[in-house]
Design a protein around this motif. Structure first.
Motif, mmCIF file in Angstrom:
data_model
loop_
_atom_site.group_PDB
_atom_site.id
_atom_site.type_symbol
_atom_site.label_atom_id
_atom_site.label_comp_id
_atom_site.label_asym_id
_atom_site.label_seq_id
_atom_site.Cartn_x
_atom_site.Cartn_y
_atom_site.Cartn_z
ATOM 1 N N ILE B 128 0.820 -1.185 0.000
ATOM 2 C CA ILE B 128 0.000 0.000 0.000
ATOM 3 C C ILE B 128 0.859 1.242 0.000
ATOM 4 C CG2 ILE B 128 -2.196 -0.637 0.935
ATOM 5 C CD1 ILE B 128 0.935 0.056 2.966
ATOM 6 N N THR B 129 1.897 1.143 -0.627
ATOM 7 C CA THR B 129 2.909 2.174 -0.611
ATOM 8 C C THR B 129 2.437 3.590 -0.793
ATOM 9 O OG1 THR B 129 3.182 1.887 -2.951
ATOM 10 C CG2 THR B 129 4.561 0.582 -1.531
ATOM 11 N N SER B 130 3.019 4.183 -1.702
ATOM 12 C CA SER B 130 2.845 5.616 -1.845
ATOM 13 C C SER B 130 1.458 6.120 -2.161
ATOM 14 C CB SER B 130 3.782 6.072 -2.957
ATOM 15 O OG SER B 130 3.560 5.265 -4.077
ATOM 16 N N GLY B 131 1.509 7.187 -2.749
ATOM 17 C CA GLY B 131 0.277 7.924 -3.018
ATOM 18 C C GLY B 131 -0.830 7.211 -3.730
ATOM 19 N N ALA B 132 -1.618 8.010 -4.238
ATOM 20 C CA ALA B 132 -2.853 7.511 -4.829
ATOM 21 C C ALA B 132 -2.625 6.389 -5.823
ATOM 22 C CB ALA B 132 -3.564 8.664 -5.538
#
Lengths: 214, 214
Positions: B128-132
């Motif tokens: 679920i790393t970074s941004g959108a």
DNA sequence: ACGATATGAATGAATG
DNA sequence: CATTCATTCATATCGT
């Protein structure tokens, strides 16, 4: 003994006529056309019923479905799914009908016995071990070997209403185990319709994307 | 892309308003939703499919199910089990079709065609790393992190050989389910009506050799 | 034609 | 994960 399938089914044997006009006079446009549903021919019906009643075929296996459809194809266009659905539906409706037909009063009086419901099947299949099947419509030697008598699940519906399988609250949900959901016993004295997302909701951190822009 | 909405697709189009209850007001028509069974709305279906095809979600974990159902709840009443079953069924049916699209006869001949259809997982984010995330329906950061690529097992039944791999050298095979069902998805195949049943038509003398009893 | 019924197809829900 | 059951929708066909 059985008379549940002698209504109307004597339609023509034309399998599928692609002569559909292009005008979708239906409500929409992308409608039917050649996607007309399969209309079994009389021969096909006959064979199917023979398999069903004389051979005890109820839920043919893939292999059987293949053979059956291959066979029936001689009489008209047919696909495996048609055969599959046919048996599914036939079995389901027979049961359904029986449910209504089989005196409900008998059931409530408790005088109901489980032997008279099978009368339609003549129970001729159990021992296929003899050898030559000699069945009317031996489609690929389809004998319904393994499933005969399988549907003799007691009788009609009455005990399958409540199937409440109480599961043990694991509390830990990891992986794909699914039996520990509250819904397993939903309605078994729980909340009307609870919000079942708290039982394990630990809510990690990613909250960044809850975009509901689908 | 995997649903042959030719004409059927029964109650799929009834759009329940984003109500929270079972308050269904379709077109000012009949509210048939009051039954027991969950009736997915189109939005819900869309999201589910998106998760399935674009995010590779196949067997969501409890966590994921939670999030998904929470999300889908905006579009209508839904429970975790609905989501769970949806994925189960969708996968099973797709598989059921596919599993046999690679019909056994071809399989035994080694002519197996790895013809796929769906756009399974696009190999999203491993975490679920970074941004959108650009996924369409990222439900609460649900990214199918752990299971993507899991089902990319090539194709047909191979890991479950222990169960249904009863392929006989004589050209007979006892698969598990329907083989050549071209019905279900039709995402890629999409042939009007294939007639691939000759592959087992090889023997017309079939007499009783169908015994596939374990 | 219209309404009723039969039945093909689809799918939610379970079970093993 | 495979299979099956139940329900429901959609449509073909028949009866009036």
């Amino acid at each position: 003994p059985q008379q549940q399938q002698n209504h109307q089914q004597q339609q023509q044997q034309n399998q599928l006529l692609p002569n559909e006009d292009g005008g979708c006079s239906k409500n929409g446009f992308l409608c039917r056309q050649s996607s007309t549903r399969w209309t079994p021919t009389t021969e096909q019906i006959r064979i199917l019923k023979d398999l069903y009643y004389n051979n005890g075929v109820r839920s043919p296996t893939a292999d059987q479905i293949q053979k059956i459809s291959a066979k029936l194809r001689q009489y008209g266009k047919i696909e495996g799914k048609n055969v599959f659905y046919w048996f599914q539906n036939h079995k389901a409706r027979e049961r359904q009908k029986k449910r209504l037909t089989t005196d409900i009063s008998a059931m409530q009086r408790g005088v109901w016995r489980s032997d008279y419901q099978e009368s339609i099947c003549s129970t001729k299949y159990p021992n296929i071990t003899s050898g030559a099947p000699s069945s009317s419509a031996s489609v690929g030697g389809l004998h319904a070997a393994g499933q005969v008598g399988n549907y003799g699940y007691g009788s009609f519906a009455m005990e399958k209403s409540f199937r409440d399988c109480s599961i043990s609250p694991s509390g830990k949900a990891s992986g794909s185990m699914f039996q520990n959901f509250s819904w397993a016993g939903a309605g078994a004295g729980a909340e009307p319709y609870p919000s079942p997302y708290q039982f394990l909701e630990k809510k990690t951190c990613f909250v960044e994307t809850l975009d509901d822009q689908e």
